[in-house]
Motif scaffolding. Structure first.
Motif, PDB file in Angstrom:
ATOM      1  N   ALA A 161      10.240  65.025   1.767  1.00  0.00           N
ATOM      2  CA  ALA A 161      11.220  64.744   2.813  1.00  0.00           C
ATOM      3  C   ALA A 161      11.863  66.052   3.243  1.00  0.00           C
ATOM      4  O   ALA A 161      12.192  66.893   2.400  1.00  0.00           O
ATOM      5  N   TRP A 162      11.995  66.258   4.519  1.00  0.00           N
ATOM      6  CA  TRP A 162      12.716  67.422   5.036  1.00  0.00           C
ATOM      7  C   TRP A 162      13.272  67.086   6.409  1.00  0.00           C
ATOM      8  O   TRP A 162      12.559  66.559   7.255  1.00  0.00           O
ATOM      9  N   GLU A 163      14.529  67.370   6.602  1.00  0.00           N
ATOM     10  CA  GLU A 163      15.114  67.211   7.928  1.00  0.00           C
ATOM     11  C   GLU A 163      15.848  68.487   8.276  1.00  0.00           C
ATOM     12  O   GLU A 163      16.453  69.118   7.405  1.00  0.00           O
ATOM     13  N   PRO A 164      15.805  68.859   9.544  1.00  0.00           N
ATOM     14  CA  PRO A 164      16.499  70.089   9.921  1.00  0.00           C
ATOM     15  C   PRO A 164      18.006  69.887   9.826  1.00  0.00           C
ATOM     16  O   PRO A 164      18.491  68.764   9.931  1.00  0.00           O
ATOM     17  N   PRO A 165      18.757  70.969   9.627  1.00  0.00           N
ATOM     18  CA  PRO A 165      20.215  70.898   9.561  1.00  0.00           C
ATOM     19  C   PRO A 165      20.803  70.460  10.900  1.00  0.00           C
ATOM     20  O   PRO A 165      20.169  70.612  11.946  1.00  0.00           O
ATOM     21  N   ASP A 166      22.010  69.902  10.882  1.00  0.00           N
ATOM     22  CA  ASP A 166      22.692  69.478  12.107  1.00  0.00           C
ATOM     23  C   ASP A 166      24.125  70.008  12.041  1.00  0.00           C
ATOM     24  O   ASP A 166      25.031  69.361  11.519  1.00  0.00           O
ATOM     25  N   THR A 167      24.312  71.231  12.558  1.00  0.00           N
ATOM     26  CA  THR A 167      25.615  71.909  12.423  1.00  0.00           C
ATOM     27  C   THR A 167      26.481  71.742  13.660  1.00  0.00           C
ATOM     28  O   THR A 167      27.638  72.154  13.659  1.00  0.00           O
ATOM     29  N   GLY A 168      25.915  71.197  14.742  1.00  0.00           N
ATOM     30  CA  GLY A 168      26.710  71.015  15.954  1.00  0.00           C
ATOM     31  C   GLY A 168      26.431  72.051  17.030  1.00  0.00           C
ATOM     32  O   GLY A 168      26.841  71.888  18.175  1.00  0.00           O
ATOM     33  N   SER A 169      25.725  73.148  16.672  1.00  0.00           N
ATOM     34  CA  SER A 169      25.340  74.125  17.707  1.00  0.00           C
ATOM     35  C   SER A 169      23.916  74.607  17.446  1.00  0.00           C
ATOM     36  O   SER A 169      23.444  74.588  16.302  1.00  0.00           O
ATOM     37  N   LEU A 170      23.232  75.010  18.527  1.00  0.00           N
ATOM     38  CA  LEU A 170      21.857  75.493  18.369  1.00  0.00           C
ATOM     39  C   LEU A 170      21.829  76.734  17.479  1.00  0.00           C
ATOM     40  O   LEU A 170      21.006  76.852  16.570  1.00  0.00           O
ATOM     41  N   ARG A 171      22.762  77.642  17.751  1.00  0.00           N
ATOM     42  CA  ARG A 171      22.800  78.872  16.957  1.00  0.00           C
ATOM     43  C   ARG A 171      23.042  78.555  15.480  1.00  0.00           C
ATOM     44  O   ARG A 171      22.411  79.149  14.598  1.00  0.00           O
ATOM     45  N   GLY A 172      23.938  77.611  15.206  1.00  0.00           N
ATOM     46  CA  GLY A 172      24.207  77.215  13.820  1.00  0.00           C
ATOM     47  C   GLY A 172      22.989  76.570  13.171  1.00  0.00           C
ATOM     48  O   GLY A 172      22.655  76.875  12.021  1.00  0.00           O
ATOM     49  N   ASP A 173      22.331  75.672  13.907  1.00  0.00           N
ATOM     50  CA  ASP A 173      21.146  75.005  13.351  1.00  0.00           C
ATOM     51  C   ASP A 173      20.037  76.019  13.049  1.00  0.00           C
ATOM     52  O   ASP A 173      19.399  75.966  11.987  1.00  0.00           O
ATOM     53  N   VAL A 189      16.284  71.576  18.989  1.00  0.00           N
ATOM     54  CA  VAL A 189      16.296  72.075  20.366  1.00  0.00           C
ATOM     55  C   VAL A 189      16.556  70.933  21.358  1.00  0.00           C
ATOM     56  O   VAL A 189      17.308  71.112  22.330  1.00  0.00           O
ATOM     57  N   THR A 190      15.968  69.758  21.112  1.00  0.00           N
ATOM     58  CA  THR A 190      16.201  68.657  22.066  1.00  0.00           C
ATOM     59  C   THR A 190      17.679  68.231  22.034  1.00  0.00           C
ATOM     60  O   THR A 190      18.250  67.926  23.075  1.00  0.00           O
ATOM     61  N   ARG A 191      18.305  68.246  20.861  1.00  0.00           N
ATOM     62  CA  ARG A 191      19.747  67.986  20.778  1.00  0.00           C
ATOM     63  C   ARG A 191      20.526  69.037  21.583  1.00  0.00           C
ATOM     64  O   ARG A 191      21.491  68.727  22.274  1.00  0.00           O
ATOM     65  N   ALA A 192      20.102  70.299  21.473  1.00  0.00           N
ATOM     66  CA  ALA A 192      20.791  71.386  22.192  1.00  0.00           C
ATOM     67  C   ALA A 192      20.653  71.202  23.704  1.00  0.00           C
ATOM     68  O   ALA A 192      21.599  71.440  24.458  1.00  0.00           O
TER      69      ALA A 192
END
Lengths: 195, 195
Positions: free
Chosen positions: B76-88, B139-142
């Motif tokens: 299992a792996w999910e990318p981090p979700d920090t609230g900004s593209l640069r943070g992620d 990126v799609t979230r961004a």
């Protein structure tokens, strides 16, 4: 000086000629047969340089590969000057793609060898650092034109443009997609404007 | 079913347990002794799994390495979700740096092995492509937040952020400089805004 020495004299002299023969044998063996086949004996046989000479000057496979990279580093190279940062980075990237996809695949073979020989790894790093230092002018020219932020870091911008090509072509072994050079050059140029 | 089979039953069963033992032997041998030492016999001895079983299921060093990578991909792996593209991207990059500088150096050893074994190269590519596909949401979230241009290419932005780390740490063997994760994350995030 006897006549036959006159006849064999070349720019750079006998020593330079011996080095050329040895290093082209190294490149040929490396690309045709791989790192395991690069030995002092094999290089001596292929270059027709006496094995004592090869051993005394290059010592082992690592020394042979490191000198091949040093020779590449010594060659004249200047980055392209197209008038725009994006254009310059695209042209640099096109050269990287050519190196990574050219036949014989010397660059890829040297990257592979760098995982076997610390001397080759060291020489490969020196080669790339030298190219990044020489290419820095591409970014400083862009800063002067207002084509990049004043605090853009030349080395980071160049690595941002070129590293994706090494990742795609050398590590992921993807084929060179159309527009690959331009794609990452454009991203790095946009990043350079952001500072 | 006899009692002792009950006792040794585990989630995933005997086969999963055998695979775990074999793959941890592969990782141990690879990082301690390198690709040349990864053989069916050495893995059988270290894992205490019968060599016939290892041979039948994994066949050769390439098969063993490819399965080690497939096992990593299945986790299992999910990318981090920090609230900004640069943070992620900074958080993703920190994970890449950890993988490339961790002890034992499994990732670097697998990259080195990919230059010796086409099966390992293929599996490494599949592993990375899977991670890029899973991380695309960063990126799609961004884009949805207006933190990236509507036509930003998720895979290209992720490669732009991470490839410099592979270049610096795995190919150029530079030490992980302070701020490395952030530096290339910031450049990729700025590039994503440029579209």
């Amino acid at each position: 000086m006897p006549d036959d020495a006159q006849v064999t004299r070349r720019p750079g002299g006998r020593t330079a000629h011996t080095r050329e023969r040895v290093l082209s044998a190294v490149a040929a063996i490396l690309t045709e047969e791989g790192f395991d086949a690069v030995s002092v004996d094999a290089v001596a046989a292929r270059s027709r340089v006496h094995r004592t000479t090869v051993y005394r000057r290059w010592r082992d496979p690592g020394g042979l590969l490191a000198d091949a990279l040093d020779a590449a580093r010594e060659q004249a190279w200047e980055p392209p000057d197209t008038g725009s940062l994006r254009g310059d980075l695209t042209a640099v990237n096109a050269q990287v793609i050519e190196a990574l996809t050219g036949r014989p695949p010397v660059t890829t073979a040297l990257i592979a060898a760098s995982f076997r020989s610390p001397a080759a790894a060291h020489a490969l790093r020196a080669f790339w650092e030298d190219r990044y230092a020489r290419a820095a002018v591409v970014v400083t020219r862009a800063i002067a034109r207002g084509d990049a932020a004043p605090d853009a870091d030349p080395r980071a911008v160049l690595v941002a443009a070129t590293a994706p090509l090494f990742h795609e072509l050398a590590l992921m072994r993807a084929p060179a997609a159309p527009g690959l050079a331009e794609r990452y050059a454009a991203l790095a140029a946009a990043a350079a404007l952001g500072g």
